[in-house]
Design a protein around this motif. Structure first.
Motif, mmCIF file in Angstrom:
data_model
loop_
_atom_site.group_PDB
_atom_site.id
_atom_site.type_symbol
_atom_site.label_atom_id
_atom_site.label_comp_id
_atom_site.label_asym_id
_atom_site.label_seq_id
_atom_site.Cartn_x
_atom_site.Cartn_y
_atom_site.Cartn_z
ATOM 1 N N HIS A 24 14.035 30.905 5.378
ATOM 2 C CA HIS A 24 14.814 31.903 6.104
ATOM 3 C C HIS A 24 15.344 33.020 5.216
ATOM 4 N N LEU B 106 15.702 36.543 7.512
ATOM 5 C CA LEU B 106 14.353 37.006 7.856
ATOM 6 C C LEU B 106 13.354 35.868 7.617
ATOM 7 N N PRO B 107 12.420 35.642 8.527
ATOM 8 C CA PRO B 107 11.436 34.567 8.305
ATOM 9 C C PRO B 107 10.670 34.770 6.998
ATOM 10 N N ASP C 299 5.859 29.298 13.777
ATOM 11 C CA ASP C 299 6.359 30.310 12.864
ATOM 12 C C ASP C 299 7.782 29.990 12.420
ATOM 13 N N ALA D 64 13.493 33.617 13.012
ATOM 14 C CA ALA D 64 14.517 34.505 12.468
ATOM 15 C C ALA D 64 15.894 33.890 12.712
ATOM 16 N N THR E 289 9.814 41.049 12.573
ATOM 17 C CA THR E 289 9.468 39.627 12.599
ATOM 18 C C THR E 289 8.043 39.341 13.076
ATOM 19 N N TYR F 54 3.793 37.498 16.379
ATOM 20 C CA TYR F 54 4.581 37.085 17.525
ATOM 21 C C TYR F 54 4.005 35.864 18.241
#
Length: 453
Positions: free
Chosen positions: A143, A156-157, A212, A215, A387, A390
C-alpha cells in the motif's frame, strides 16, 4: 488486504454474526482460557519515534502524535511474525542483493519494490521488530506506490511483483540446500500474478484467483472493505491483516506469535482511516462539468457515491451474466453485476479453508464489525485516476477501456514486464458493462470527471 481477509467470509460471517453476544465486549489479546499465558502483546504498545519515515508526499506531520505513530507502524511493524520464517533469514536476503545485483540489487528494484533510502531494505519489507535476524512484510509493502510524477504516495497500490519475487527467492533458497518455501502448486500459481496483484485464494485451491492491491484512501469514510465488502470498519480490516500475517493464528492459546494488544493497533487504525488520495491533475472545468452530468445521466451514481462512499454497497453477483442497475428490477434492489466468474469461488467459500472455526472465534473475540457478501463492493472513486488497471483483478488497463463493451477491451496488455492475458483463469475482463454505450464525446467527458475525483 491479504488472502485470509477475503477467504470464506461469506460462510464464516453469517455464523459469527448470529453467534455474537453483545455482552462479550473483549479486545484483542485479553480473552484467555483459565491458566493460559496472558502475555498476548507481541511487542511494545508504542513504537519508538526514532525510526525514520519515508519521503512520501502525504506523510503525516510528527506533531500529530497518534497518526504519526500509526504511520511508523504501517512502515515498520512486523508484529513479531518474522519468527514464522516465511522468508529466509535477513543475512541471506542481504547476500542476494550483493551476490546477484542484476537480479536483486538496489533493494530488489527489478521486482518493483519502492526503495527506502533510510534503510537497507525496501519499503514494506523489513527486519523484524522482535527478531531483526529475520524478515517479514509490513502493511506498507502492498500500500505504498509511486505516482507518474515520481512522488511516493502512502495508500497507493504497490506495483511490485510478489509472485516473481517469491519464485526467485525460493529458487536461491533451495539451491543453498534448504527446503522449499512453497509447494509446487503455490509456485505454479505465483507465475500468474504479475505486478500489483496477490493471490486471494487458499494455498491448496487448484487455480489462481488474483486480486489487485486495493487503494487505501479515506478508509474512515467507507462502510464496506475489501472487494467482497465483508469488512465493515477499518479496525476489522486492520485486525484481519495482522491475523493474516500470522499473529494470533490459529487462536490465542496455539499461536506461535501472539496477537498484538489493542494499544499497539489503535494508532495504525487511526492512520489508515485518514490517508488522503492524491489530488488529480488539472482537467478542463467545462469538460469535468459535462462529465458530471454524464455520470448522473448514465446512472453511475446508482452504485458509486463520490460525495459519500459510505453509501456504496455490495452489488450481488449474477451467475447468468445479467447486469442490472439498482431500481430497474424490484427483485434485485441493489442491482447485479457479472464480473470474473472465477472469483465466485471466494463468494461461495470454495476457495477458502475448510475449517473456519478459528476465524469465527477471532471475529467474536475482537468484536469485529463484519458482514456477509453476495457479490462485489462498489468501488470508491476517489483517486481513481491514479489506480489503473481496473476491476478487482486488474484486468482492464484504462478507464477508456472499462467504458467500452467487454468484447472491445484489450485481450492482453503489458503491466511492467508481465503480460496480463484475460483469457487465463482468474483474469477475466468481463462484466461492468455499465456506461459502455456512450458516445465518444460523453465517454471523454465522463473520464475527465472521474479523473477529477
Amino acid at each position: 488486504m491479504t488472502a485470509r481477509t477475503l477467504l470464506g467470509l461469506s460462510i464464516a460471517l453469517p455464523l459469527a454474526l448470529a453467534c455474537a453476544d453483545p455482552a462479550d465486549d473483549v479486545d484483542a489479546g485479553t480473552e484467555v482460557d483459565a491458566g493460559a499465558d496472558t502475555s498476548f502483546d507481541a511487542g511494545p504498545a508504542v513504537l519508538p519515534l526514532d525510526r525514520p519515515g519515508i519521503d512520501a508526499a502525504n506523510a503525516p506531520d510528527p506533531s500529530d502524535e497518534v497518526r504519526y505513530q500509526g504511520y511508523l507502524r504501517f512502515l515498520w511493524d512486523t508484529f513479531g511474525t518474522e519468527v514464522l520464517d516465511d522468508w529466509p533469514p535477513t543475512e541471506f536476503m542481504r547476500a542476494l542483493m550483493t551476490d546477484e545485483p542484476d537480479v536483486f540489487g538496489d533493494q530488489f528494484a527489478s521486482f518493483g519494490f519502492t526503495p527506502d533510502p533510510n534503510d537497507e531494505f525496501p519499503v514494506g519489507f523489513k527486519r523484524g521488530i522482535d527478531d531483526p535476524t529475520r524478515m517479514h512484510e509490513t502493511c506498507a509493502l502492498c500500500h505504498v506506490g509511486t505516482l507518474p510524477d515520481g512522488r511516493v504516495w502512502l495508500g497507493l497500490p504497490a506495483e511490485f511483483d510478489y509472485g516473481a519475487f517469491r519464485i526467485a527467492v525460493n529458487a536461491r533458497w533451495v539451491a543453498a540446500g534448504n527446503e522449499p518455501l512453497f509447494t509446487e502448486l503455490q509456485l505454479e500459481k505465483a507465475t500468474e500474478l504479475g505486478p500489483g496483484r496477490f493471490h486471494a485464494e487458499s494455498s491448496t485451491y487448484p487455480t489462481p484467483v488474483p486480486a489487485d492491491y486495493p487503494a487505501y484512501f479515506e478508509l474512515g469514510r467507507r462502510s464496506h472493505f475489501n472487494y467482497l465488502g465483508t469488512g465493515r470498519e477499518t479496525r476489522a480490516e486492520t485486525y484481519f491483516s495482522v491475523f493474516t500475517f500470522g499473529a494470533g493464528d490459529p487462536n490465542p492459546t496455539e499461536a506461535v506469535v501472539p496477537f498484538p494488544h489493542r494499544e499497539r493497533l489503535a494508532p495504525l487504525v487511526a492512520f489508515l482511516e485518514t490517508i488522503d488520495a492524491p489530488a488529480a491533475p488539472a482537467e478542463d472545468a467545462t469538460l469535468v462539468a459535462a462529465g458530471r452530468a454524464v455520470f448522473e445521466r448514465a446512472r453511475c451514481s446508482s452504485c458509486h457515491h463520490p460525495e459519500d462512499p459510505a453509501l456504496n454497497v455490495i452489488v450481488p453477483y449474477d451467475d447468468e451474466g445479467i447486469e442490472r442497475i439498482p431500481g430497474d428490477d424490484e427483485a434485485f434492489p441493489l442491482g447485479t453485476i457479472a464480473t470474473s466468474p472465477d472469483h465466485r469461488a471466494l463468494i461461495d467459500g470454495e476457495a477458502g479453508p475448510d475449517d473456519r472455526t478459528d476465524l469465527i472465534q477471532f471475529i467474536l473475540r475482537n468484536r469485529l464489525l463484519v458482514g456477509p457478501s453476495e457479490g462485489y463492493r462498489a468501488q470508491p472513486l476517489v483517486g481513481v485516476w491514479a489506480t489503473a488497471p481496473y476491476l478487482h483483478n486488474g484486468s482492464v488497463p484504462t478507464l477508456d477501456d472499462l467504458l467500452r463493451p467487454a468484447s472491445e477491451r484489450p485481450v492482453t496488455f503489458e503491466r511492467g514486464t508481465f503480460t496480463v492475458d484475460t483469457t487465463r483463469t482468474g483474469n477475466s475482463n468481463q462484466g461492468h458493462e455499465f456506461g459502455t454505450a456512450l458516445s465518444d464525446e460523453d465517454r471523454t467527458a465522463l473520464i475527465a470527471y472521474l479523473h477529477s475525483l
